[in-house]
Design a protein around this motif. Structure first.
Motif, PDB file in Angstrom:
ATOM      1  N   ARG A 324       0.828  -1.207   0.000  1.00  0.00           N
ATOM      2  CA  ARG A 324       0.000   0.000   0.000  1.00  0.00           C
ATOM      3  C   ARG A 324       0.867   1.265   0.000  1.00  0.00           C
ATOM      4  NH1 ARG A 324      -4.642  -1.781   4.467  1.00  0.00           N
ATOM      5  NH2 ARG A 324      -5.678  -3.337   3.124  1.00  0.00           N
ATOM      6  N   VAL A 325       1.943   1.239   0.780  1.00  0.00           N
ATOM      7  CA  VAL A 325       2.843   2.402   0.821  1.00  0.00           C
ATOM      8  C   VAL A 325       3.515   2.598  -0.536  1.00  0.00           C
ATOM      9  CG1 VAL A 325       4.951   3.318   1.858  1.00  0.00           C
ATOM     10  CG2 VAL A 325       3.225   2.232   3.301  1.00  0.00           C
ATOM     11  N   ALA A 326       3.942   1.491  -1.149  1.00  0.00           N
ATOM     12  CA  ALA A 326       4.589   1.585  -2.457  1.00  0.00           C
ATOM     13  C   ALA A 326       3.628   2.100  -3.517  1.00  0.00           C
ATOM     14  CB  ALA A 326       5.137   0.217  -2.859  1.00  0.00           C
ATOM     15  N   ALA A 327       2.365   1.676  -3.444  1.00  0.00           N
ATOM     16  CA  ALA A 327       1.380   2.137  -4.421  1.00  0.00           C
ATOM     17  C   ALA A 327       1.145   3.640  -4.307  1.00  0.00           C
ATOM     18  CB  ALA A 327       0.065   1.383  -4.215  1.00  0.00           C
ATOM     19  N   ARG A 328       1.285   4.179  -3.106  1.00  0.00           N
ATOM     20  CA  ARG A 328       1.014   5.600  -2.908  1.00  0.00           C
ATOM     21  C   ARG A 328       2.253   6.465  -3.120  1.00  0.00           C
ATOM     22  NH1 ARG A 328      -2.267   8.310   2.192  1.00  0.00           N
ATOM     23  NH2 ARG A 328      -2.133  10.479   1.452  1.00  0.00           N
ATOM     24  N   TYR A 329       3.411   5.993  -2.640  1.00  0.00           N
ATOM     25  CA  TYR A 329       4.604   6.849  -2.647  1.00  0.00           C
ATOM     26  C   TYR A 329       5.704   6.346  -3.588  1.00  0.00           C
ATOM     27  CZ  TYR A 329       2.462   8.719   1.597  1.00  0.00           C
ATOM     28  OH  TYR A 329       1.594   9.272   2.506  1.00  0.00           O
ATOM     29  N   GLY A 330       5.513   5.207  -4.211  1.00  0.00           N
ATOM     30  CA  GLY A 330       6.565   4.622  -5.024  1.00  0.00           C
ATOM     31  C   GLY A 330       7.378   3.622  -4.233  1.00  0.00           C
ATOM     32  N   ALA A 331       8.166   2.810  -4.943  1.00  0.00           N
ATOM     33  CA  ALA A 331       8.876   1.704  -4.294  1.00  0.00           C
ATOM     34  C   ALA A 331      10.067   2.159  -3.461  1.00  0.00           C
ATOM     35  CB  ALA A 331       9.332   0.704  -5.353  1.00  0.00           C
ATOM     36  N   ARG A 332      10.696   3.273  -3.834  1.00  0.00           N
ATOM     37  CA  ARG A 332      11.944   3.649  -3.168  1.00  0.00           C
ATOM     38  C   ARG A 332      11.764   3.874  -1.672  1.00  0.00           C
ATOM     39  NH1 ARG A 332      15.483   8.820  -4.967  1.00  0.00           N
ATOM     40  NH2 ARG A 332      13.875   9.939  -3.771  1.00  0.00           N
ATOM     41  N   LEU A 333      10.682   4.523  -1.276  1.00  0.00           N
ATOM     42  CA  LEU A 333      10.477   4.831   0.145  1.00  0.00           C
ATOM     43  C   LEU A 333      10.432   3.570   1.005  1.00  0.00           C
ATOM     44  CD1 LEU A 333       9.916   6.782   2.465  1.00  0.00           C
ATOM     45  CD2 LEU A 333       7.475   6.688   1.856  1.00  0.00           C
ATOM     46  N   PRO A 334       9.559   2.598   0.730  1.00  0.00           N
ATOM     47  CA  PRO A 334       9.551   1.407   1.593  1.00  0.00           C
ATOM     48  C   PRO A 334      10.824   0.579   1.494  1.00  0.00           C
ATOM     49  CG  PRO A 334       8.054   1.118  -0.270  1.00  0.00           C
ATOM     50  CD  PRO A 334       8.473   2.567  -0.264  1.00  0.00           C
ATOM     51  N   ILE A 335      11.488   0.598   0.330  1.00  0.00           N
ATOM     52  CA  ILE A 335      12.736  -0.156   0.201  1.00  0.00           C
ATOM     53  C   ILE A 335      13.805   0.424   1.117  1.00  0.00           C
ATOM     54  CG2 ILE A 335      14.640  -0.692  -1.361  1.00  0.00           C
ATOM     55  CD1 ILE A 335      12.574  -0.924  -3.609  1.00  0.00           C
ATOM     56  N   VAL A 336      13.992   1.737   1.060  1.00  0.00           N
ATOM     57  CA  VAL A 336      15.017   2.387   1.887  1.00  0.00           C
ATOM     58  C   VAL A 336      14.627   2.327   3.362  1.00  0.00           C
ATOM     59  CG1 VAL A 336      16.183   4.561   2.391  1.00  0.00           C
ATOM     60  CG2 VAL A 336      15.766   3.887   0.018  1.00  0.00           C
ATOM     61  N   LEU A 337      13.372   2.644   3.665  1.00  0.00           N
ATOM     62  CA  LEU A 337      12.923   2.659   5.056  1.00  0.00           C
ATOM     63  C   LEU A 337      13.006   1.272   5.678  1.00  0.00           C
ATOM     64  CD1 LEU A 337      11.717   4.240   7.401  1.00  0.00           C
ATOM     65  CD2 LEU A 337       9.428   3.808   6.444  1.00  0.00           C
ATOM     66  N   GLY A 338      12.609   0.257   4.917  1.00  0.00           N
ATOM     67  CA  GLY A 338      12.660  -1.111   5.441  1.00  0.00           C
ATOM     68  C   GLY A 338      14.073  -1.532   5.788  1.00  0.00           C
ATOM     69  N   GLN A 339      15.015  -1.207   4.927  1.00  0.00           N
ATOM     70  CA  GLN A 339      16.402  -1.577   5.215  1.00  0.00           C
ATOM     71  C   GLN A 339      16.955  -0.785   6.399  1.00  0.00           C
ATOM     72  OE1 GLN A 339      18.821  -2.684   1.414  1.00  0.00           O
ATOM     73  NE2 GLN A 339      17.296  -1.204   0.752  1.00  0.00           N
ATOM     74  N   ALA A 340      16.549   0.463   6.531  1.00  0.00           N
ATOM     75  CA  ALA A 340      16.992   1.261   7.679  1.00  0.00           C
ATOM     76  C   ALA A 340      16.465   0.668   8.991  1.00  0.00           C
ATOM     77  CB  ALA A 340      16.528   2.704   7.524  1.00  0.00           C
ATOM     78  N   VAL A 341      15.209   0.231   8.977  1.00  0.00           N
ATOM     79  CA  VAL A 341      14.646  -0.417  10.167  1.00  0.00           C
ATOM     80  C   VAL A 341      15.388  -1.716  10.463  1.00  0.00           C
ATOM     81  CG1 VAL A 341      12.579  -1.548  11.087  1.00  0.00           C
ATOM     82  CG2 VAL A 341      12.377   0.635   9.882  1.00  0.00           C
ATOM     83  N   GLY A 342      15.732  -2.465   9.412  1.00  0.00           N
ATOM     84  CA  GLY A 342      16.490  -3.695   9.609  1.00  0.00           C
ATOM     85  C   GLY A 342      17.847  -3.435  10.236  1.00  0.00           C
ATOM     86  N   VAL A 343      18.530  -2.386   9.789  1.00  0.00           N
ATOM     87  CA  VAL A 343      19.833  -2.033  10.376  1.00  0.00           C
ATOM     88  C   VAL A 343      19.670  -1.682  11.852  1.00  0.00           C
ATOM     89  CG1 VAL A 343      21.680  -0.316  10.357  1.00  0.00           C
ATOM     90  CG2 VAL A 343      20.848  -1.265   8.197  1.00  0.00           C
ATOM     91  N   ALA A 344      18.635  -0.887  12.173  1.00  0.00           N
ATOM     92  CA  ALA A 344      18.393  -0.523  13.570  1.00  0.00           C
ATOM     93  C   ALA A 344      18.134  -1.773  14.413  1.00  0.00           C
ATOM     94  CB  ALA A 344      17.212   0.439  13.663  1.00  0.00           C
ATOM     95  N   GLY A 345      17.369  -2.712  13.850  1.00  0.00           N
ATOM     96  CA  GLY A 345      17.093  -3.951  14.572  1.00  0.00           C
ATOM     97  C   GLY A 345      18.345  -4.767  14.819  1.00  0.00           C
ATOM     98  N   LEU A 346      19.212  -4.865  13.820  1.00  0.00           N
ATOM     99  CA  LEU A 346      20.455  -5.617  13.979  1.00  0.00           C
ATOM    100  C   LEU A 346      21.356  -4.985  15.037  1.00  0.00           C
ATOM    101  CD1 LEU A 346      21.096  -6.276  10.199  1.00  0.00           C
ATOM    102  CD2 LEU A 346      20.713  -8.054  11.918  1.00  0.00           C
ATOM    103  N   LEU A 347      21.446  -3.671  15.031  1.00  0.00           N
ATOM    104  CA  LEU A 347      22.257  -2.991  16.038  1.00  0.00           C
ATOM    105  C   LEU A 347      21.657  -3.164  17.435  1.00  0.00           C
ATOM    106  CD1 LEU A 347      23.178   0.294  14.126  1.00  0.00           C
ATOM    107  CD2 LEU A 347      24.572  -1.764  14.434  1.00  0.00           C
ATOM    108  N   GLY A 348      20.317  -3.164  17.512  1.00  0.00           N
ATOM    109  CA  GLY A 348      19.672  -3.401  18.802  1.00  0.00           C
ATOM    110  C   GLY A 348      19.974  -4.778  19.352  1.00  0.00           C
ATOM    111  N   LEU A 349      20.125  -5.779  18.456  1.00  0.00           N
ATOM    112  CA  LEU A 349      20.416  -7.143  18.891  1.00  0.00           C
ATOM    113  C   LEU A 349      21.823  -7.289  19.462  1.00  0.00           C
ATOM    114  CD1 LEU A 349      18.712  -9.101  15.980  1.00  0.00           C
ATOM    115  CD2 LEU A 349      18.108  -9.263  18.398  1.00  0.00           C
ATOM    116  N   LEU A 350      22.666  -6.284  19.265  1.00  0.00           N
ATOM    117  CA  LEU A 350      23.996  -6.324  19.878  1.00  0.00           C
ATOM    118  C   LEU A 350      23.920  -6.315  21.402  1.00  0.00           C
ATOM    119  CD1 LEU A 350      25.903  -3.814  17.547  1.00  0.00           C
ATOM    120  CD2 LEU A 350      26.378  -6.271  17.778  1.00  0.00           C
ATOM    121  N   THR A 351      22.787  -5.898  21.947  1.00  0.00           N
ATOM    122  CA  THR A 351      22.634  -5.853  23.406  1.00  0.00           C
ATOM    123  C   THR A 351      22.255  -7.217  23.993  1.00  0.00           C
ATOM    124  OG1 THR A 351      20.280  -5.244  23.259  1.00  0.00           O
ATOM    125  CG2 THR A 351      21.894  -3.452  23.242  1.00  0.00           C
ATOM    126  N   VAL A 352      21.943  -8.170  23.137  1.00  0.00           N
ATOM    127  CA  VAL A 352      21.486  -9.479  23.615  1.00  0.00           C
ATOM    128  C   VAL A 352      22.663 -10.298  24.138  1.00  0.00           C
ATOM    129  CG1 VAL A 352      20.557 -11.708  22.862  1.00  0.00           C
ATOM    130  CG2 VAL A 352      19.447  -9.588  22.150  1.00  0.00           C
TER     131      VAL A 352
END
Length: 453
Positions: A324-352
């Motif tokens: 739905r986000v891609a249909a409204r704003y184009g593919a680039r936004l969810p692609i970049v945002l999704g990977q940024a969230v993934g990076v944040a998640g990986l860095l957060g797992l360093l605390t485990v």
């Protein structure tokens, strides 16, 4: 994968059977394929204890399936065209089911690895054939699009259920149960297939030299990463030579398995690298944390599977939101945002660590799944939009093959690190994954705001 797989026109016959059985059979087959990429991880410690397998043996249990699957995906679409999608799918299900039985009955590690490789080869035939069945069964483009979405949902559900199902079967029964469960499902898929119209045969060229050199390169590279030692250098040399031969073959063939010109397209190049980075992060972390939860925290296989439930259970919903986000704003936004969230998640797992609360550990895995689930659907769509229609099947096969290969190599590398101890393996694997995703997120900024061909 042949381009004709994804561009096949439906065959309309008077009195043709209902498309429902074709969709059900295809969904079930795709779910089986996807299930076997995720269900095994939580059973690995039990397999290792029963078959006296070390870390390298456990890595091969996963990678023997994934490598055969990835390597053969490049040409299995053409095979499905040549023999007909329904015949290819039926043969693939039969072989997959028999190989599952062989896995469950394996007396030792060599037998299990051989059966897993056969499973992967059969899965490679089933995947494009299952999608072709759906496209042939639905003549109306709107109904076909909804059917393909349901087909994809079958795989998403299997990813979510895989760790829990694998843990439950291993804890309540045996690790062998994760393979025996495929038998009734395979028989059901074959029963549904008897109610599906037989597919037409279509001419499609097979690139045998390209296929052989690709398999050699992938196998040798994975061997080098898993086994190490002096043999690794020899294997690495074989991998490089085979890869060079593959490039020379593909550049000169009239009908190459992988048209190298595709990579001149920025969107294709970014999609392939970003897809690979996502697979390294997602499949690599599922493998490493499956071992961490059981070998370090002492959880049962079921307990380890339940730790992944918050992570995998959100994938289907995130996929829908991403579209739905891609249909409204184009593919680039969810692609970049999704990977940024993934990076944040990986860095957060360093605390485990071993002293972290179980709830916190399970929740810290969620951002990685959110990122992957948010970025991958528009990434795939952007790649399909960037290539000519007659290349769509080839592009899809290439992307899936590279993603599977990246996941296999991540398991090879991260497993070798884990064999040295989790104190350094876990943060190193997390930082490698975060670094790759950061690079591909930055590269994704070069994508157009809207899809262009």
């Amino acid at each position: 994968m042949s381009s004709t797989v994804l561009t096949t026109k439906p065959v309309v016959r008077p009195g043709a059977p209902s498309p429902g059985p074709a969709l059900a059979a295809a969904m079930l087959g795709f779910a089986l394929i996807t299930l076997d990429t995720s269900v095994v991880n939580v059973a690995l410690p039990a397999i290792g204890a029963d078959l006296r397998a070390g870390m390298s043996g456990l890595q091969w249990v996963v990678d023997s399936y994934t490598l055969a699957f990835a390597a053969l995906l490049l040409s299995s679409g053409a095979l499905a065209d040549r023999v007909g999608a329904s015949r290819a799918y039926g043969a693939g299900v039969v072989v997959f089911t028999l190989a599952s039985a062989a896995c469950g009955l394996a007396p030792g590690l060599p037998g299990l690895l051989a059966a897993r490789a056969v499973q992967g080869a059969a899965a490679a035939v089933m995947l494009p054939a299952s999608l072709a069945l759906v496209r042939e069964a639905y003549g109306d483009p709107g109904r076909r699009a909804r059917a393909v979405s349901l087909w994809a949902a079958g795989g998403t559900v299997a990813v979510a259920l895989g760790p829990v199902a694998g843990g439950a079967l291993t804890t309540a029964w045996s690790w062998r149960g994760i393979f025996f469960i495929n038998l009734p499902l395979g028989l059901l898929a074959l029963a549904l297939l008897t109610r599906v119209a037989r597919s037409a045969r279509r001419p499609a060229p097979l690139d045998v030299p390209g296929q052989l050199t690709a398999m050699t390169a992938l196998g040798a590279l994975t061997f080098a990463a898993i086994e190490g030692g002096t043999e690794a250098w020899w294997a690495l040399g074989v991998a490089v030579a085979a890869f060079v031969a593959f490039l020379l073959i593909e550049a000169r063939r009239r009908h190459p398995m992988v048209p190298l010109g595709l990579f001149r397209n920025t969107t294709v190049a970014v999609a392939v690298t970003a897809g690979a980075a996502n697979s390294v992060a997602f499949y690599g972390m599922v493998f490493v944390f499956s071992l961490f939860f059981q070998q370090v925290l002492g959880l049962s296989a079921l307990g380890a599977g339940l730790m992944f439930l918050p992570m995998t259970g959100l994938l289907a919903g995130v996929n829908i939101l991403s579209a739905r986000v891609a249909a409204r704003y184009g593919a680039r936004l969810p692609i970049v945002l999704g990977q940024a969230v993934g990076v944040a998640g990986l860095l957060g797992l360093l605390t485990v660590d071993a002293d972290s609360s179980r709830v916190a550990q399970a929740l810290l895995l969620v951002p990685l799944a959110l990122g992957a689930g948010f970025s991958l659907p528009p990434l795939i769509a952007a790649m399909m939009e960037a290539v000519p229609a007659e290349r769509a099947g080839t592009a899809a096969g290439l992307l899936n093959a590279i993603r599977q290969t990246a996941g296999a190599l991540a398991i090879a590398v991260f497993g070798s690190l884990a064999a040295q101890g989790f104190d350094t393996a876990l943060p190193t694997a997390l930082l490698i994954s975060a670094g790759l995703l950061t690079l591909t997120a930055l590269a994704s900024l070069r994508l157009p705001r809207r899809g262009t061909r």
